[in-house]
Write an enzyme that holds these catalytic residues in place. Structure first.
Site, mmCIF file in Angstrom:
data_model
loop_
_atom_site.group_PDB
_atom_site.id
_atom_site.type_symbol
_atom_site.label_atom_id
_atom_site.label_comp_id
_atom_site.label_asym_id
_atom_site.label_seq_id
_atom_site.Cartn_x
_atom_site.Cartn_y
_atom_site.Cartn_z
ATOM 1 N N SER A 145 2.621 -64.251 -19.434
ATOM 2 C CA SER A 145 3.940 -64.013 -18.832
ATOM 3 C C SER A 145 3.895 -64.514 -17.398
ATOM 4 O O SER A 145 2.831 -64.488 -16.759
ATOM 5 C CB SER A 145 4.238 -62.512 -18.827
ATOM 6 N N TYR A 159 1.884 -53.910 -16.944
ATOM 7 C CA TYR A 159 2.198 -55.017 -17.862
ATOM 8 C C TYR A 159 1.698 -56.339 -17.278
ATOM 9 O O TYR A 159 1.059 -57.139 -17.965
ATOM 10 C CB TYR A 159 3.714 -55.067 -18.087
HETATM 11 P P1 NAP Z 1 10.467 -58.311 -28.435
HETATM 12 O O1 NAP Z 1 11.779 -58.998 -28.630
HETATM 13 O O2 NAP Z 1 10.446 -56.935 -27.869
HETATM 14 O O3 NAP Z 1 9.686 -58.320 -29.846
HETATM 15 C C1 NAP Z 1 8.428 -57.730 -29.890
HETATM 16 C C2 NAP Z 1 7.785 -58.024 -31.221
HETATM 17 O O4 NAP Z 1 6.444 -57.499 -31.173
HETATM 18 C C3 NAP Z 1 8.469 -57.376 -32.402
HETATM 19 O O5 NAP Z 1 8.335 -58.239 -33.498
HETATM 20 C C4 NAP Z 1 7.662 -56.091 -32.589
HETATM 21 O O6 NAP Z 1 7.659 -55.623 -33.944
HETATM 22 C C5 NAP Z 1 6.278 -56.583 -32.240
HETATM 23 N N1 NAP Z 1 5.359 -55.524 -31.813
HETATM 24 C C6 NAP Z 1 5.488 -54.654 -30.789
HETATM 25 N N2 NAP Z 1 4.420 -53.849 -30.729
HETATM 26 C C7 NAP Z 1 3.601 -54.215 -31.747
HETATM 27 C C8 NAP Z 1 2.369 -53.747 -32.229
HETATM 28 N N3 NAP Z 1 1.739 -52.715 -31.642
HETATM 29 N N4 NAP Z 1 1.822 -54.360 -33.315
HETATM 30 C C9 NAP Z 1 2.444 -55.392 -33.929
HETATM 31 N N5 NAP Z 1 3.639 -55.886 -33.511
HETATM 32 C C10 NAP Z 1 4.196 -55.282 -32.442
HETATM 33 O O7 NAP Z 1 9.495 -59.197 -27.497
HETATM 34 P P2 NAP Z 1 9.633 -60.709 -26.944
HETATM 35 O O8 NAP Z 1 10.494 -60.687 -25.748
HETATM 36 O O9 NAP Z 1 9.918 -61.619 -28.054
HETATM 37 O O10 NAP Z 1 8.146 -60.926 -26.390
HETATM 38 C C11 NAP Z 1 7.136 -61.528 -27.164
HETATM 39 C C12 NAP Z 1 5.946 -61.787 -26.259
HETATM 40 O O11 NAP Z 1 6.334 -62.607 -25.145
HETATM 41 C C13 NAP Z 1 5.316 -60.523 -25.665
HETATM 42 O O12 NAP Z 1 3.922 -60.660 -25.619
HETATM 43 C C14 NAP Z 1 5.890 -60.511 -24.257
HETATM 44 O O13 NAP Z 1 5.067 -59.814 -23.355
HETATM 45 C C15 NAP Z 1 5.964 -61.988 -23.946
HETATM 46 N N6 NAP Z 1 6.918 -62.300 -22.894
HETATM 47 C C16 NAP Z 1 8.241 -62.061 -23.062
HETATM 48 C C17 NAP Z 1 9.114 -62.354 -22.022
HETATM 49 C C18 NAP Z 1 10.595 -62.112 -22.114
HETATM 50 O O14 NAP Z 1 11.292 -62.218 -21.086
HETATM 51 N N7 NAP Z 1 11.142 -61.798 -23.272
HETATM 52 C C19 NAP Z 1 8.616 -62.886 -20.823
HETATM 53 C C20 NAP Z 1 7.262 -63.110 -20.695
HETATM 54 C C21 NAP Z 1 6.416 -62.816 -21.743
HETATM 55 P P3 NAP Z 1 8.824 -54.623 -34.525
HETATM 56 O O15 NAP Z 1 10.023 -55.513 -34.797
HETATM 57 O O16 NAP Z 1 8.240 -54.049 -35.762
HETATM 58 O O17 NAP Z 1 9.102 -53.621 -33.446
#
Ligand code: NAP
Length: 250
Positions: A145, A159
């Site tokens: 991130s 985080y």
């Molecule tokens: P999101 O929309 O909240 O989706 C999270 C996903 O992870 C969902 O599929 C969830 O499954 C799954 N998950 C959560 N906890 C889990 C666990 N303990 N075991 C297995 N699966 C789990 O997240 P996102 O924004 O797409 O982010 C994805 C990645 O990108 C993360 O690592 C995040 O830190 C990183 N990131 C995101 C952003 C941003 O702005 N969005 C920025 C920087 C980095 P369920 O559907 O079953 O809940």
């Protein structure tokens, strides 16, 4: 499609992970769509892939628990008998809290899912992909991130620290397995419009942050998926240990 490459996307049910699953299937990967609790969301991704002629399975498993990791990899072994790619995408944030408010429980949970989960999944992937273990090689992409370098002060330094760990892990593992046919890279998304902000108690965060982003807008899950697909692909055969910012200039 029975001989095509197999990709595991942790947290593939929603957001960036779901976009990666759909894009990878379009490029011919067979996909294991991991989820923690939202089965319907994972099955929707599988259905979309199947309807487009691809192959995917939904795999429940909490990457923050050893039982969950065992369940994920057992399901892949049984369904496909091979693994060629891993996207360590599952990740969580907590609500905005200062350091003096963050509980030990929250900290341990965040470290378990974001750091231990990613390292353990990579270990299981290396056991299946590394030529040292009789595998055919493969590629791992970790989700870091922009917070890893910005630190997320006043919001979630815990985080940010987990994502700093992902950066170090990416560099080290890339060098450790480079001669075994396994490439390891990371992407550093900036502000991406997904559910993660609502799960951290800030549903409007992506829109509210737009003026502070050089490109003046949040990114989309699809834009991050495109960068991940490049790192997984044969267009990146000499790329390992790289950490690619996908952050609109932030
Ligand atoms: P999101 O929309 O909240 O989706 C999270 C996903 O992870 C969902 O599929 C969830 O499954 C799954 N998950 C959560 N906890 C889990 C666990 N303990 N075991 C297995 N699966 C789990 O997240 P996102 O924004 O797409 O982010 C994805 C990645 O990108 C993360 O690592 C995040 O830190 C990183 N990131 C995101 C952003 C941003 O702005 N969005 C920025 C920087 C980095 P369920 O559907 O079953 O809940």
């Amino acid at each position: 499609m029975s001989g095509s490459r197999v990709l595991l996307v942790t947290g593939g049910s929603r957001g960036i992970g779901a976009a990666v699953c759909l894009a990878a299937a379009r490029e011919g990967w067979r996909v294991a769509v991991n989820y923690a609790s939202k089965r319907q969301a994972a099955e929707d991704v599988v259905r979309q892939i199947s309807e487009a002629g691809g192959t995917a399975i939904a795999v429940q498993g909490d990457v923050g628990s050893e039982d969950g990791i065992e369940a994920i990899f057992s399901a892949i072994d049984a369904a496909f008998g091979r693994l060629d790619g891993l996207v360590n995408n599952a990740g969580i944030v907590g609500p905005p809290e200062r350091i003096d408010e963050i509980s030990t429980e929250r900290l341990e949970w965040m470290l378990r899912v974001n750091v231990t989960g990613s390292i353990r999944c990579a270990a299981e992937a290396v056991k299946r992909m590394s030529t040292r273990h009789g595998g055919q090689g493969g590629a791992i992409v970790n989700l870091s991130s922009a917070a890893a370098v910005l630190g997320a002060p006043g919001q979630y330094v815990d985080y940010a620290a987990t994502k700093g760990a992902i950066d170090s892990f990416t560099i080290g593992l890339a060098r450790e397995v480079a001669s075994e046919g396994v490439r390891v890279n990371a992407v550093r998304p900036g502000i991406i419009d997904t559910d993660i902000h609502a799960s951290g108690g800030l549903p409007d965060r992506a829109r509210d942050m737009a003026p502070s982003i050089p490109m003046q807008r949040p990114g989309t899950a699809g834009e991050v998926a495109d960068a991940i697909l490049y790192l997984l692909s044969d267009k990146a055969t000499y790329v390992t240990g790289a950490i690619l910012n996908v952050s609109g200039g932030r």
